[in-house]
Enzyme design. Structure first.
Site, PDB file in Angstrom:
ATOM      1  N   ASN A 144      -6.168  -3.200   1.903  1.00 61.90           N
ATOM      2  CA  ASN A 144      -6.112  -4.653   2.035  1.00 61.90           C
ATOM      3  C   ASN A 144      -7.538  -5.178   2.097  1.00 61.90           C
ATOM      4  O   ASN A 144      -8.427  -4.514   2.642  1.00 61.90           O
ATOM      5  CB  ASN A 144      -5.375  -5.060   3.310  1.00 61.90           C
ATOM      6  CG  ASN A 144      -3.887  -4.833   3.234  1.00 61.90           C
ATOM      7  OD1 ASN A 144      -3.315  -4.724   2.153  1.00 61.90           O
ATOM      8  ND2 ASN A 144      -3.243  -4.762   4.378  1.00 61.90           N
ATOM      9  N   ARG A 178       0.828  -1.215   0.000  1.00 62.07           N
ATOM     10  CA  ARG A 178       0.000   0.000   0.000  1.00 62.07           C
ATOM     11  C   ARG A 178       0.856   1.257   0.000  1.00 62.07           C
ATOM     12  O   ARG A 178       0.557   2.216  -0.722  1.00 62.07           O
ATOM     13  CB  ARG A 178      -0.965  -0.010   1.191  1.00 62.07           C
ATOM     14  CG  ARG A 178      -2.026  -1.096   1.064  1.00 62.07           C
ATOM     15  CD  ARG A 178      -2.904  -1.187   2.288  1.00 62.07           C
ATOM     16  NE  ARG A 178      -2.061  -1.542   3.437  1.00 62.07           N
ATOM     17  CZ  ARG A 178      -2.412  -1.439   4.697  1.00 62.07           C
ATOM     18  NH1 ARG A 178      -3.605  -0.984   5.011  1.00 62.07           N
ATOM     19  NH2 ARG A 178      -1.600  -1.789   5.659  1.00 62.07           N
TER      20      ARG A 178
END
Length: 90
Positions: free
Chosen positions: A37, A19
């Site tokens: 996620n 990320r």
């Protein structure tokens, strides 16, 4: 022309800085949207911007950081929302 896509990335993509890598790349391009996620172990991103910038971030998503192992990516076209900024969503 602005486009928006949802990209779901599979493989070893959580717990490897995925990320953070995506956010850094998104802010350089620039594109809008988010990355997060998923409970199933994948990473999902929605990316909005000019087609060249969106394509560039999709390339980052398909590769991921060096610690990741991307085994597949699903891409779906979405309607643009006029969003600005890129963030990690929870």
């Amino acid at each position: 022309m602005v486009q928006r896509v949802r990209v779901t990335v599979h493989g070893r993509v959580q717990g490897v800085g995925f990320r953070a890598t995506v956010v850094q790349a998104a802010r350089r391009l620039p594109v809008a949207g988010f990355v997060r996620n998923t409970p199933g172990g994948s990473v999902e991103a929605e990316v909005e911007g000019e087609p060249d910038a969106v394509e560039a971030l999709v390339a980052v998503l398909r590769e991921g950081p060096t610690a990741a192992l991307v085994t597949g990516a699903e891409i779906a076209d979405l309607e643009p929302r006029g969003e600005s900024g890129f963030r990690v969503a929870h």
